[in-house]
Motif scaffolding. Structure first.
Motif, short mmCIF file in Angstrom:
data_model
loop_
_atom_site.label_atom_id
_atom_site.label_comp_id
_atom_site.label_asym_id
_atom_site.label_seq_id
_atom_site.Cartn_x
_atom_site.Cartn_y
_atom_site.Cartn_z
N ASP A 305 88.98 68.50 65.86
CA ASP A 305 90.43 68.56 66.04
C ASP A 305 91.07 69.45 64.97
OD1 ASP A 305 90.44 66.99 68.28
OD2 ASP A 305 90.93 65.12 67.22
N GLY A 309 93.06 72.68 66.09
CA GLY A 309 94.45 72.77 65.65
C GLY A 309 94.73 74.08 64.94
N GLN A 312 94.80 76.97 67.41
CA GLN A 312 96.06 77.05 68.14
C GLN A 312 97.15 77.70 67.29
OE1 GLN A 312 96.64 76.22 71.49
NE2 GLN A 312 98.47 77.40 70.95
#
Length: 326
Positions: A305, A309, A312
């Motif tokens: 994650d 993250g 992104q």
């Protein structure tokens, strides 16, 4: 990451004494003794000390003499285990010159063709307080085993502890996990107590990494730790999920190369390439998470994650033609 590593170091530190007590247990599992060449001057010191080892108050005096003569006979032929026994005896005497000679003997055995595992362990302990990187070298060597012999479980744990102190969480996870899993492939080289100790240390380290808020892992830390963040060793090499992970990391490395070369900033072509690499990495990692998430550990979910993250954020920045480094 430094805060969490130092915190765990304080928790793990008290276990060092226990690990040192079990070091000698693997002697029973060493490969059959062989001989090794040794420096004549050092060999003469070993012979001189070995002769003094015959002095004893043992009521079974005759048996002791027989064992001592056997030791001398083996020593004369350059027997590795006999040399190691003499080095241990020298080290236990505590005198400065004797300790130096013992370390020299261990070096001859560990650094020579024999790559003697127990001598490497002894050197790890000898250097643990004065030269941690050198101690780490020998604990790692012992943890890897030699030839047909399996890994030294206590050495793997101690290597993990030293990596932790040197602020290398990925390597620490790798070696503490290796210690915890010795019993799976090499049951003769594992003890239940040390296996449990390593399992507990691994889970504690994993938990502390997930709960760290002051200085959580960055994308590079997360990428380095991911493959060592499952005690079940997920993903296995040569598996589909491992290939997904490898491709995702390859695309991120391609993006990082663009950044290092300065092509991802201020150039439309560079931005397009950067976006392509980031999107490909995102797709591989999301596919892995959605398809194999049930096999991932809690720490791996946390780390992937972090990576997704950050990817992104980078993609959003690229869309505004303002790329960032990983």
């Amino acid at each position: 990451m430094l805060v969490v590593l130092l915190t765990l170091w304080m928790w793990v530190g008290y276990l060092m004494g226990f690990v040192s007590l079990v070091v000698s247990q693997s002697t029973l599992h060493d490969a059959p003794s062989s001989t090794t060449p040794i420096d004549p001057e050092l060999f003469a010191k070993a012979i001189t000390h070995a002769k003094t080892m015959a002095i004893t108050n043992d009521p079974n005096h005759r048996q002791h003499i027989q064992q001592h003569q056997q030791l001398l006979d083996q020593l004369q032929s350059g027997n590795i285990e006999a040399l190691y026994t003499v080095a241990q005896s020298l080290n236990q005497r505590g005198a400065g010159d004797d300790r130096i000679t013992s370390v020299q003997l261990w070096h001859a055995l560990a650094d020579g063709p024999a790559a003697h595992v127990l001598s490497a362990v002894a050197l790890g302990f000898s250097y643990a307080e004065v030269d941690k990187e050198l101690a780490l070298k020998y604990f790692v060597q012992a943890a890897q085993g030699k030839g047909d012999g399996g890994p030294h479980q206590a050495a793997a744990f101690n290597a993990g502890r030293l990596f932790l102190e040197l602020n290398d969480a990925a390597s620490s996870l790798a070696y503490i996990r290796a210690c915890a899993n010795v019993h799976n492939q090499f049951p003769a080289y594992a003890t239940p107590q040390l296996t449990q100790t390593c399992q507990e240390a691994y889970e504690t380290l994993s938990l502390h990494i997930r709960q760290e808020t002051t200085s959580p892992p960055g994308i590079e830390d997360a990428a380095e730790m991911f493959l060592y963040s499952s005690i079940d060793e997920f993903p296995e090499p040569n598996s589909k999920e491992f290939a997904m992970w490898a491709r995702g990391m390859e695309y991120l490395e391609m993006y990082a190369t663009l950044v290092r070369e300065g092509n991802a900033r201020g150039e439309i072509s560079g931005n397009k390439k950067g976006q392509t690499y980031l999107l490909a990495a995102q797709q591989e990692l999301e596919h892995m998470k959605s398809g194999y998430g049930k096999n991932m550990s809690e720490l791996q979910h946390y780390l992937i994650d972090i990576i997704l993250g950050r990817v992104q954020v980078l993609m959003t920045a690229m869309e505004s033609e303002d790329g960032y480094e990983l």
